[in-house]
Design an enzyme around this catalytic site. Structure first.
Site, mmCIF file in Angstrom:
data_model
loop_
_atom_site.group_PDB
_atom_site.id
_atom_site.type_symbol
_atom_site.label_atom_id
_atom_site.label_comp_id
_atom_site.label_asym_id
_atom_site.label_seq_id
_atom_site.Cartn_x
_atom_site.Cartn_y
_atom_site.Cartn_z
ATOM 1 N N ALA A 78 48.968 -49.966 44.696
ATOM 2 C CA ALA A 78 47.603 -49.513 44.380
ATOM 3 C C ALA A 78 46.958 -50.485 43.407
ATOM 4 C CB ALA A 78 47.632 -48.121 43.741
ATOM 5 N N TYR A 146 38.676 -44.794 41.810
ATOM 6 C CA TYR A 146 40.150 -44.743 41.782
ATOM 7 C C TYR A 146 40.651 -43.319 41.994
ATOM 8 C CZ TYR A 146 44.894 -44.642 39.858
ATOM 9 O OH TYR A 146 46.248 -44.422 39.681
#
Length: 311
Positions: A78, A146
């Protein structure tokens, strides 16, 4: 022996997981673009195959999945920076959501028989919800690209799994710390930044009063949870908080760290940052019920972390 894929496996959490998988005799494949991970985090072991690739490389990922027929898949890769996701929302979306959905799609389309797929989500999805402690049914309020990507991918992983019979689970990490945390990361954990300040006798910037509390969870406990939810249980289609279940203020952490290191931390105090969450900690009842036993207090965890930095 199992065949295991760990995306983001050269990173902080990923590489600690890889060590445990290798110790269990597994054949581990790591895919990491090294934007944050370090190749030195991975042991030079014949059981580990490493590819310096982005998970957004669909052709590569498809070929790898079809060729290897993995038993277990851990989706840890990520762009973990909230600031980065605000500056580059679409680009980070490609990594934090799109690439993971493509992996699921390959598994579905080609009927790959995996034993378990785990997706790593984040406590960031709870946003500014004041309810404490946060449990898995707490209201989510993702405030940044996010957090939005983490929550939507988490839902995708669970519901896509249910729909197509792919055994999936998801975890929401709280504040993970420990050896191999990358202090050079612009979004490094606060404990990593405090560690570096003590190590180099430099100043640490404290935003606000230091009374803000967090659920700091040591990396060994996190890896225990990951293995428990994948290889040691038949659980599927569920989401679990991964934390220590305790909360400690930054001032308390600094005090403990000064005692362990024998150094006084120099602090520059600044106004608290807008949007910073004051208090956050996990309700881990659900994880405890399936056999999770957090072993590290903030003192014992910081002691091991400090020792690792001395080496």
């Amino acid at each position: 022996m199992s065949k295991v894929l760990v995306t983001g496996g050269a990173g902080f959490i990923g590489s600690n997981l890889v060590d445990k998988l290798v110790a269990a005799g597994d054949q581990v494949t790591v895919v990491d673009d090294l934007s944050m991970g370090l190749i030195t985090n991975l042991s030079k072991n014949r059981q580990v195959s490493f590819y310096q690739k982005s998970i957004t490389n669909h052709d590569f990922m498809k070929k790898l999945l079809l060729q290897e027929n993995f038993d277990y898949i851990y989706l840890l890769a990520a762009v973990a920076s909230v600031a980065d996701s605000i500056a580059r929302p679409y680009e980070t979306h490609q990594i934090n959501q799109e690439a993971n959905i493509y992996i699921l799609e390959v598994i579905r389309k080609y009927h790959l028989r995996i034993k378990k797929l785990l997706f790593s989500s984040s406590a960031a999805i709870y946003g500014s919800n004041p309810e404490l402690p946060k449990n898995e049914n707490s209201t989510v309020d993702p405030l940044t690209p996010y957090a939005i990507d983490k929550f939507s991918t988490e839902r995708f992983v669970i519901d896509f799994g249910k729909l197509y019979g792919i055994p999936t689970v998801a975890v929401r990490f709280f504040n993970v710390y420990g050896p191999r945390q990358n202090p050079k990361s612009p979004y490094s954990g606060v404990l990593s930044l405090i560690s570096q300040a003590i190590l180099h006798h430099s100043a640490f910037t404290l935003f606000g009063s230091g009374e803000q509390t967090r659920d700091f969870v040591f990396i060994e406990d996190v890896v225990q949870a990951l293995l428990l939810l994948t290889k040691k249980s038949d659980l599927k289609y569920e989401v679990f908080n991964v934390g220590s279940g305790k909360h400690v203020s930054l001032l308390q952490v600094i005090k403990v760290y000064e005692k362990i290191s024998g150094f006084k931390l120099k602090t520059n105090i600044r106004d608290e940052r807008q949007g910073d969450i004051k208090h956050s900690y996990a309700d881990i009842t659900k994880l405890l019920a399936v056999g999770y036993k957090p072993k590290y207090s903030i003192s014992s965890g910081l002691k091991l972390y400090w020792e690792s930095l001395q080496n």
